[in-house]
Design an enzyme around this catalytic site. Structure first.
Site, PDB file in Angstrom:
ATOM      1  N   GLN A  58      24.225  56.980  49.692  1.00  0.00           N
ATOM      2  CA  GLN A  58      25.570  57.039  49.134  1.00  0.00           C
ATOM      3  C   GLN A  58      26.316  55.779  49.536  1.00  0.00           C
ATOM      4  OE1 GLN A  58      27.709  59.722  47.525  1.00  0.00           O
ATOM      5  NE2 GLN A  58      28.915  57.867  47.323  1.00  0.00           N
ATOM      6  N   ASP A  91      26.673  39.680  46.454  1.00  0.00           N
ATOM      7  CA  ASP A  91      26.636  40.556  47.631  1.00  0.00           C
ATOM      8  C   ASP A  91      25.344  40.317  48.409  1.00  0.00           C
ATOM      9  OD1 ASP A  91      27.395  42.498  49.453  1.00  0.00           O
ATOM     10  OD2 ASP A  91      26.611  44.167  48.258  1.00  0.00           O
ATOM     11  N   GLU A 149      30.149  52.139  45.849  1.00  0.00           N
ATOM     12  CA  GLU A 149      30.213  51.955  44.403  1.00  0.00           C
ATOM     13  C   GLU A 149      29.256  52.859  43.630  1.00  0.00           C
ATOM     14  OE1 GLU A 149      32.256  49.962  42.677  1.00  0.00           O
ATOM     15  OE2 GLU A 149      33.257  49.226  44.476  1.00  0.00           O
ATOM     16  N   ALA A 150      28.193  53.302  44.276  1.00  0.00           N
ATOM     17  CA  ALA A 150      27.167  54.045  43.542  1.00  0.00           C
ATOM     18  C   ALA A 150      26.383  54.971  44.462  1.00  0.00           C
ATOM     19  CB  ALA A 150      26.215  53.072  42.852  1.00  0.00           C
ATOM     20  N   ARG A 151      25.675  55.920  43.830  1.00  0.00           N
ATOM     21  CA  ARG A 151      24.744  56.794  44.527  1.00  0.00           C
ATOM     22  C   ARG A 151      23.336  56.457  44.062  1.00  0.00           C
ATOM     23  NH1 ARG A 151      28.492  60.684  42.300  1.00  0.00           N
ATOM     24  NH2 ARG A 151      30.187  61.046  43.766  1.00  0.00           N
TER      25      ARG A 151
END
Length: 285
Positions: free
Chosen positions: A69, A192, A72-74
């Site tokens: 988790q 990133d 921004e996203a799972r």
């Protein structure tokens, strides 16, 4: 009266001392990428696999298990079209206006899929994308098995023998620098870069590990040396904060980057300027 030492006793003592000396001077074996991956797989198997509980209201995906988790996203793991798959679900943010949130989420999903396709076309190893569902903002991509993050590998090597870590890690840093040079020469900005988003893959069929870039969620396309310099600066800050006292290793990355990039001169110049701005901000507070 002084006790005499028998030759047999003296020999036994000398033999024991020599054995202890040889044992203490024996070099510690540095693990390969494949060995670290194997150790992680055994650990995950012994613990029954790793998974986390999703927040209330999270979108269910039959056959997939949530294992990470993020902000921004799972990330879910399962099977898609008979292949081991990672499903990346970019979820909505409740603090944003619904229409703005939908627009931003869809735009970032589209951008990530396009950048990954562009990167693969440029010869950069990335997970293959199988399917993109723009209604649910989900990306189905290749599950990079027989792989570990460069972060975990660096930590594993340093935990075994910090003194020998530079020699063991130098070839990996060289490969990372070469991969980043290819990415930037293709005008791709990752956005990133961390050692968690740089993976190393190696199995029984691979004599050397392969560097794989993941998580292009904040990526963009730009020809500006400034953007590429910032990309390297982000990696430098993340690298040195995650792995303290590894300045020499990061210099290997930059040396390899300079060697393999056609546009390195301008990018490194911008990197130096960005570093200077960063130091000034730190001093001012």
């Amino acid at each position: 009266m002084e006790k005499s030492v028998q030759p047999s006793e003296r020999g036994a003592g000398d033999s024991s001392s020599a054995s202890a000396s040889a044992s203490s001077s024996k070099a510690v074996e540095i693990p390969t990428v494949a060995q670290v991956i194997e150790t992680q797989a055994k650990s995950a198997s012994a613990s029954g696999g790793s998974s986390v509980s999703g927040p209330p209201g999270s979108l269910p995906h039959p056959g997939f298990t949530l294992f990470k988790q993020g902000a921004e996203a799972r990330l879910y793991r399962g099977t898609f079209l008979g292949k081991p798959t990672v499903l990346k679900e970019r979820f909505s943010k409740k603090y944003r206006h619904p229409r703005l949130d939908e627009k931003l989420t869809t735009k970032r999903t589209q951008g990530e899929a396009r950048t990954v396709a562009r990167a693969r076309k440029a010869g950069i190893p990335t997970p293959c994308i199988y399917f993109v569902n723009y209604q649910s903002n989900c990306i189905y991509m290749e599950d990079m098995q027989s792989a570990t993050t460069s972060r975990d590998y660096i930590v594993a090597v340093q935990s075994i023998h910090a003194g020998d870590s530079f020699g063991a890690l130098q070839p990996i840093m060289d490969k990372i620098g070469k991969t980043l040079a290819t990415m930037h020469d293709g005008d791709i900005i990752h956005g990133d870069l961390t050692t968690s988003n740089i993976m190393l893959k190696q199995d029984a069929t691979m004599p050397e590990p392969q560097v794989i870039l993941i998580d292009f969620g904040l990526s963009s396309v730009s020809q500006l040396p400034e953007d590429k310099g910032v990309d390297l600066y982000v990696l430098e800050k993340a690298f040195l904060s995650t792995h303290p006292n590894t300045e020499t290793l990061f210099r290997v990355i930059l040396k390899s980057y300079t060697k393999h990039s056609r546009k390195a001169k301008d990018v490194i110049k911008k990197l130096d300027e960005v570093r200077l701005r960063g130091r000034k901000r730190t001093m001012v507070g």
